[in-house]
Design a protein around this motif. Structure first.
Motif, PDB file in Angstrom:
ATOM      1  N   PRO A 157       0.828  -1.219   0.000  1.00  0.00           N
ATOM      2  CA  PRO A 157       0.000   0.000   0.000  1.00  0.00           C
ATOM      3  C   PRO A 157       0.856   1.259   0.000  1.00  0.00           C
ATOM      4  CG  PRO A 157      -0.767  -1.547   1.676  1.00  0.00           C
ATOM      5  CD  PRO A 157       0.496  -2.118   1.121  1.00  0.00           C
ATOM      6  N   ILE A 158       1.915   1.255   0.823  1.00  0.00           N
ATOM      7  CA  ILE A 158       2.831   2.410   0.871  1.00  0.00           C
ATOM      8  C   ILE A 158       4.179   1.903   0.361  1.00  0.00           C
ATOM      9  CG2 ILE A 158       3.945   4.101   2.386  1.00  0.00           C
ATOM     10  CD1 ILE A 158       1.595   3.621   4.363  1.00  0.00           C
ATOM     11  N   LYS A 159       4.758   2.624  -0.574  1.00  0.00           N
ATOM     12  CA  LYS A 159       6.016   2.134  -1.168  1.00  0.00           C
ATOM     13  C   LYS A 159       7.223   2.536  -0.309  1.00  0.00           C
ATOM     14  CE  LYS A 159       3.551   0.778  -4.625  1.00  0.00           C
ATOM     15  NZ  LYS A 159       2.871  -0.477  -4.441  1.00  0.00           N
ATOM     16  N   ALA A 160       7.166   3.724   0.266  1.00  0.00           N
ATOM     17  CA  ALA A 160       8.300   4.159   1.094  1.00  0.00           C
ATOM     18  C   ALA A 160       7.814   5.157   2.134  1.00  0.00           C
ATOM     19  CB  ALA A 160       9.376   4.809   0.227  1.00  0.00           C
ATOM     20  N   ALA A 161       8.470   5.110   3.313  1.00  0.00           N
ATOM     21  CA  ALA A 161       8.179   6.107   4.347  1.00  0.00           C
ATOM     22  C   ALA A 161       9.420   6.976   4.499  1.00  0.00           C
ATOM     23  CB  ALA A 161       7.846   5.408   5.653  1.00  0.00           C
ATOM     24  N   ILE A 162       9.210   8.264   4.670  1.00  0.00           N
ATOM     25  CA  ILE A 162      10.342   9.192   4.744  1.00  0.00           C
ATOM     26  C   ILE A 162      10.376   9.814   6.138  1.00  0.00           C
ATOM     27  CG2 ILE A 162      11.312  11.339   3.766  1.00  0.00           C
ATOM     28  CD1 ILE A 162       9.135   9.563   1.500  1.00  0.00           C
ATOM     29  N   PHE A 163      11.528   9.661   6.787  1.00  0.00           N
ATOM     30  CA  PHE A 163      11.672  10.158   8.163  1.00  0.00           C
ATOM     31  C   PHE A 163      12.832  11.149   8.266  1.00  0.00           C
ATOM     32  CE2 PHE A 163      11.089   5.402   9.487  1.00  0.00           C
ATOM     33  CZ  PHE A 163       9.755   5.424   9.129  1.00  0.00           C
ATOM     34  N   PRO A 164      12.636  12.273   8.934  1.00  0.00           N
ATOM     35  CA  PRO A 164      13.815  12.999   9.418  1.00  0.00           C
ATOM     36  C   PRO A 164      14.298  12.287  10.688  1.00  0.00           C
ATOM     37  CG  PRO A 164      11.795  14.194   9.940  1.00  0.00           C
ATOM     38  CD  PRO A 164      11.372  12.923   9.279  1.00  0.00           C
ATOM     39  N   LEU A 165      15.612  12.076  10.832  1.00  0.00           N
ATOM     40  CA  LEU A 165      16.098  11.353  12.017  1.00  0.00           C
ATOM     41  C   LEU A 165      15.707  12.097  13.289  1.00  0.00           C
ATOM     42  CD1 LEU A 165      17.751   8.958  13.108  1.00  0.00           C
ATOM     43  CD2 LEU A 165      19.782  10.403  12.961  1.00  0.00           C
ATOM     44  N   VAL A 166      15.959  13.456  13.283  1.00  0.00           N
ATOM     45  CA  VAL A 166      15.504  14.294  14.394  1.00  0.00           C
ATOM     46  C   VAL A 166      14.828  15.528  13.811  1.00  0.00           C
ATOM     47  CG1 VAL A 166      17.201  13.540  16.128  1.00  0.00           C
ATOM     48  CG2 VAL A 166      17.825  15.329  14.508  1.00  0.00           C
ATOM     49  N   ASN A 167      14.000  16.154  14.639  1.00  0.00           N
ATOM     50  CA  ASN A 167      13.245  17.294  14.124  1.00  0.00           C
ATOM     51  C   ASN A 167      14.004  18.605  14.320  1.00  0.00           C
ATOM     52  OD1 ASN A 167      10.975  16.090  12.977  1.00  0.00           O
ATOM     53  ND2 ASN A 167      10.160  15.655  15.020  1.00  0.00           N
ATOM     54  N   LYS A 168      15.237  18.670  13.808  1.00  0.00           N
ATOM     55  CA  LYS A 168      16.021  19.903  13.907  1.00  0.00           C
ATOM     56  C   LYS A 168      17.107  19.899  12.826  1.00  0.00           C
ATOM     57  CE  LYS A 168      19.015  18.031  17.485  1.00  0.00           C
ATOM     58  NZ  LYS A 168      19.537  18.035  18.794  1.00  0.00           N
ATOM     59  N   ASP A 169      17.892  20.935  12.801  1.00  0.00           N
ATOM     60  CA  ASP A 169      19.045  21.074  11.895  1.00  0.00           C
ATOM     61  C   ASP A 169      18.655  20.992  10.419  1.00  0.00           C
ATOM     62  OD1 ASP A 169      20.558  21.116  14.194  1.00  0.00           O
ATOM     63  OD2 ASP A 169      21.059  18.983  14.107  1.00  0.00           O
ATOM     64  N   GLY A 227      11.016  17.786   1.533  1.00  0.00           N
ATOM     65  CA  GLY A 227      11.360  18.015   0.121  1.00  0.00           C
ATOM     66  C   GLY A 227      11.409  16.698  -0.638  1.00  0.00           C
ATOM     67  N   LEU A 228      12.037  15.687  -0.034  1.00  0.00           N
ATOM     68  CA  LEU A 228      12.118  14.374  -0.702  1.00  0.00           C
ATOM     69  C   LEU A 228      10.714  13.766  -0.836  1.00  0.00           C
ATOM     70  CD1 LEU A 228      13.705  11.973  -1.852  1.00  0.00           C
ATOM     71  CD2 LEU A 228      14.025  11.144   0.490  1.00  0.00           C
ATOM     72  N   TYR A 229       9.934  13.881   0.255  1.00  0.00           N
ATOM     73  CA  TYR A 229       8.558  13.345   0.243  1.00  0.00           C
ATOM     74  C   TYR A 229       7.756  13.963  -0.909  1.00  0.00           C
ATOM     75  CZ  TYR A 229       3.648  13.121   1.752  1.00  0.00           C
ATOM     76  OH  TYR A 229       2.296  12.962   1.797  1.00  0.00           O
ATOM     77  N   ARG A 230       7.885  15.295  -1.037  1.00  0.00           N
ATOM     78  CA  ARG A 230       7.106  15.960  -2.087  1.00  0.00           C
ATOM     79  C   ARG A 230       7.589  15.584  -3.490  1.00  0.00           C
ATOM     80  NH1 ARG A 230       6.057  21.652   0.932  1.00  0.00           N
ATOM     81  NH2 ARG A 230       4.204  20.920   2.058  1.00  0.00           N
ATOM     82  N   SER A 231       8.879  15.284  -3.612  1.00  0.00           N
ATOM     83  CA  SER A 231       9.373  14.924  -4.948  1.00  0.00           C
ATOM     84  C   SER A 231       8.952  13.495  -5.330  1.00  0.00           C
ATOM     85  CB  SER A 231      10.896  15.069  -5.017  1.00  0.00           C
ATOM     86  OG  SER A 231      11.509  14.010  -4.304  1.00  0.00           O
ATOM     87  N   PHE A 257       4.701   7.800  -6.405  1.00  0.00           N
ATOM     88  CA  PHE A 257       4.376   6.630  -5.570  1.00  0.00           C
ATOM     89  C   PHE A 257       3.528   7.065  -4.382  1.00  0.00           C
ATOM     90  CE2 PHE A 257       8.971   6.493  -6.715  1.00  0.00           C
ATOM     91  CZ  PHE A 257       8.937   5.486  -7.661  1.00  0.00           C
ATOM     92  N   ASN A 258       2.856   6.070  -3.766  1.00  0.00           N
ATOM     93  CA  ASN A 258       2.184   6.367  -2.513  1.00  0.00           C
ATOM     94  C   ASN A 258       3.238   6.314  -1.400  1.00  0.00           C
ATOM     95  OD1 ASN A 258       0.023   6.959  -0.822  1.00  0.00           O
ATOM     96  ND2 ASN A 258      -0.333   4.793  -0.374  1.00  0.00           N
ATOM     97  N   VAL A 259       3.669   7.487  -0.923  1.00  0.00           N
ATOM     98  CA  VAL A 259       4.704   7.539   0.108  1.00  0.00           C
ATOM     99  C   VAL A 259       4.130   8.192   1.357  1.00  0.00           C
ATOM    100  CG1 VAL A 259       6.736   7.472  -1.398  1.00  0.00           C
ATOM    101  CG2 VAL A 259       5.592   9.659  -0.972  1.00  0.00           C
ATOM    102  N   PHE A 260       4.844   8.054   2.470  1.00  0.00           N
ATOM    103  CA  PHE A 260       4.319   8.485   3.764  1.00  0.00           C
ATOM    104  C   PHE A 260       5.403   9.271   4.491  1.00  0.00           C
ATOM    105  CE2 PHE A 260       3.272   7.616   8.259  1.00  0.00           C
ATOM    106  CZ  PHE A 260       1.931   7.970   8.261  1.00  0.00           C
ATOM    107  N   PHE A 261       5.016  10.395   5.078  1.00  0.00           N
ATOM    108  CA  PHE A 261       5.973  11.206   5.837  1.00  0.00           C
ATOM    109  C   PHE A 261       5.683  11.012   7.316  1.00  0.00           C
ATOM    110  CE2 PHE A 261       7.157  15.108   8.036  1.00  0.00           C
ATOM    111  CZ  PHE A 261       8.440  15.328   7.563  1.00  0.00           C
ATOM    112  N   ASP A 262       6.714  10.708   8.098  1.00  0.00           N
ATOM    113  CA  ASP A 262       6.484  10.500   9.532  1.00  0.00           C
ATOM    114  C   ASP A 262       7.635  11.111  10.331  1.00  0.00           C
ATOM    115  OD1 ASP A 262       5.629   9.704  11.988  1.00  0.00           O
ATOM    116  OD2 ASP A 262       5.805   7.545  11.639  1.00  0.00           O
ATOM    117  N   ASP A 263       7.303  12.101  11.168  1.00  0.00           N
ATOM    118  CA  ASP A 263       8.344  12.707  12.003  1.00  0.00           C
ATOM    119  C   ASP A 263       8.004  12.576  13.487  1.00  0.00           C
ATOM    120  OD1 ASP A 263       6.222  14.420  12.120  1.00  0.00           O
ATOM    121  OD2 ASP A 263       7.313  16.238  11.573  1.00  0.00           O
ATOM    122  N   LYS A 264       7.088  11.591  13.795  1.00  0.00           N
ATOM    123  CA  LYS A 264       6.618  11.452  15.184  1.00  0.00           C
ATOM    124  C   LYS A 264       7.248  10.248  15.888  1.00  0.00           C
ATOM    125  CE  LYS A 264       3.300  14.670  14.806  1.00  0.00           C
ATOM    126  NZ  LYS A 264       3.652  15.059  13.446  1.00  0.00           N
TER     127      LYS A 264
END
Ligand code: GAP
Length: 566
Positions: free
Chosen positions: A470-482, A490-494, A499-506
């Motif tokens: 269902p989701i091909k890739a999930a994109i994570f920032p390692l930490v929410n800073k820097d 930016g990568l998620y939007r590109s 593809f059906n991709v997912f952004f998760d920073d939680k």
């Protein structure tokens, strides 16, 4: 065989994850109807899209290496009821069914023993018999009858009248010590209160009450169109998508100028008032089919039947179903419909069953359907096919190239049939929901992996083929800073347009991985400190846990390669 799965636990997992929900659950549900949640709808859509892409838009070459011509259709669910009279569904599309005189429920006669094996009371009662030998202790059965039996099977003879029923059983067991009763006969004995009057009876899987005679029960779901509800306004919800293809066969020929051999495909909802919907979504009352009707010259029909039978089995393997779980079962000659030269059920070893169960049927239907519609519509001329290519190829063997003139010479029927005939049909008929269930069962895996601190923990992962995930890739920032969240976004939007991709920073990265493993996401892409210096990311593989460092510019190609390897 796929790992045995506790189906109740599995259904709960599917619900919790948003794959499949019970329809109208807040009102107690409705038997035989299911809804797909956010992950499930993507999975099923990927399955239908893969079928359409691989069978309709890009089928592989035919048996002689020739291009295959396929087109699609999308027909209405409700059609003129005469369609279903012609197809034979109104007269004969029925299952043998037995009614319980205790609770009034119906059960499919031909599946009674399989359904009984799953019934709550039967599973409780069986614990009271000695395993293997089937021996029993009268006091133990009496206790069950007066305790659990009252609740689980109030209409079972053993519960209603234990003394008499057990006396009959003892007479049978002691009377023939060398031929102990089978489990089936034992079950019939404990379901029989008045042996002499009724003979052995079969119990209801719901309440234990005696079942009546088998009677045909139509599977056609009915409705009405227009203002008045009467016989004239009665219509049917289609029980298969195939008939829409047959009744449009001439329209397709005329509007596309296709020539034999060619196929017409359709996927869509079908409805059957199944007597005993069961095994999660396996046997539902509303489901989707993916059907192909492949039209060919009668002389070539066996070749095409074998082609489709082999191709369809292979298709499931290319989407990650292990070959050993796919069992093609060729129907024996005495099982075949009178018009058929062969039918193969492609069966899958579902984890809820001891026997493989049908995923798809590939049937040689001969000219049965087209002939039925030719006769019932009174438009026989629309269904006869004139094979211009064959006719022209043999031009040198005749004195005239006019078929009409040639017919005046009274050629033998076999010679005419070479050029003018009703095409034969090969029908690969698959279930989108059944395959979705098979993919879910096949993907469900429990394993153990080290957490961030190296401590081994249990995880559930769905090992979907990347094309179906269902989701091909999930994109994570390692930490929410820097600047990592911005880079990740930016990568998620590109990737999102492709593809059906997912952004998760939680939350902690480990927890984010686990959530994606359960959703079956093949890749987790992490933006870390190094990304900010060299524009690379890590891509973690769901199954191997291997991490690759890849340039951001190459991520799209990396995912594409996983979806379509080779
Ligand atoms: N036109 C031929 C036909 O309909 P079928 O074997 O009755 O043949 C084809 O159905 C496929 O449709 C099955 O192999 C199965 O995958 C799916 N199917 C049939 N009945 C179903 C049900 N009650 N629930 C879910 N899928 C079903």
């Amino acid at each position: 065989m796929p790992t045995k799965i506790d189906m109740a636990k599995f259904a709960k997992f599917c619900k919790d994850m948003g794959f499949i929900y019970q329809s109208s659950e807040i009102y107690g549900g409705i038997n035989g109807f299911w809804d797909y949640g956010p992950l499930g709808v993507e999975l099923k859509k990927n399955i239908k899209d893969a079928w359409w892409q691989d069978m309709v838009r890009n089928p592989p070459p035919g048996p002689d290496g020739q291009e295959i011509r396929m087109v699609g259709l999308d027909c209405s669910i409700i059609m003129n009821p005469k369609v279903w009279v012609a197809s034979g569904h109104v007269g004969t599309f029925a299952d043998p069914t037995r009614k319980c005189s205790g609770c009034g429920r119906f059960v499919r006669a031909d599946q009674l023993w399989a359904i009984l094996a799953e019934s709550t009371w039967m599973n409780s009662l069986i614990q009271e018999f000695e395993p293997v030998t089937g021996k029993y202790d009268t006091r133990v059965l009496m206790k069950w009858a007066k305790g659990k039996g009252q609740k689980l099977a109030p209409n079972l003879a053993l519960v209603r009248n234990p003394e008499v029923t057990l006396a009959f059983l003892a007479t049978r067991v002691n009377g023939q010590p060398d031929a102990p009763p089978t489990l089936q006969e034992m079950t019939q004995h404990i379901a029989t209160e008045q042996l002499n009057a009724t003979g052995l009876q079969d119990p209801c899987p719901n309440c234990g009450g005696p079942l009546g005679e088998a009677k045909p029960f139509t599977l056609m779901l009915e409705s009405h169109t227009g203002m008045e509800k009467n016989e004239e306004s009665k219509v049917y919800l289609r029980p298969e998508t195939a008939q829409g293809i047959f009744v449009n066969y001439r329209n397709v020929l005329d509007s596309t100028r296709l020539k034999l051999p060619f196929g017409i495909a359709q996927s869509g909802k079908s409805f059957r008032n199944e007597v005993t919907p069961r095994n999660f979504t396996f046997r539902s009352r509303e489901f989707e089919q993916m059907e192909i009707e492949f039209f060919c010259h009668p002389d070539e029909s066996v070749k095409w039947y074998e082609y489709w039978r082999d191709l369809r089995k292979k298709w499931y393997s290319t989407l990650g179903v292990k070959s050993e779980n796919l069992i093609p079962r060729e129907q024996a000659a005495d099982e075949l419909a009178f018009y058929s030269k062969g039918t193969t059920d492609i069966e899958y070893m579902f984890p809820f069953s001891e026997e493989p169960q049908e995923l798809e049927g590939v049937a040689h239907r001969g000219d049965y359907d087209l002939t039925q519609h030719a006769n019932h519509s009174g438009m026989a001329e629309k269904f006869a096919y004139f094979d211009e290519d064959r006719w022209n190829a043999d031009a040198a063997t005749r004195t005239t190239n006019s078929f009409k003139e040639w017919m005046k010479t009274n050629p033998p029927a076999e010679a005419v049939a070479k050029y003018q005939f009703t095409p034969h049909v090969i029908e690969p008929s698959a279930g989108a929901d059944r395959f979705t269930l098979a993919v879910l069962c096949e993907a469900y895996t429990e394993d153990e992996v080290p957490d961030a601190n190296g401590k081994v923990e249990k995880r559930v992962l769905m090992k979907f083929h990347p094309r179906l995930a269902p989701i091909k890739a999930a994109i994570f920032p390692l930490v929410n800073k820097d600047g990592m969240p911005e880079k990740a976004m930016g990568l998620y939007r590109s990737l999102k347009p492709h593809f059906n991709v997912f952004f998760d920073d939680k939350g902690a990265v480990g927890r984010r991985y686990r959530r994606q493993d359960e959703a079956g996401t093949p890749f987790c892409i992490t933006i870390d400190g190094q990304t900010l210096t060299d524009d690379t990311v890590t891509i973690r593989d769901r199954d191997t846990l291997k991490q690759d460092r890849v340039k951001i510019a190459d991520v799209k190609a990396f995912i594409e390669k996983a979806l379509f390897p080779g």
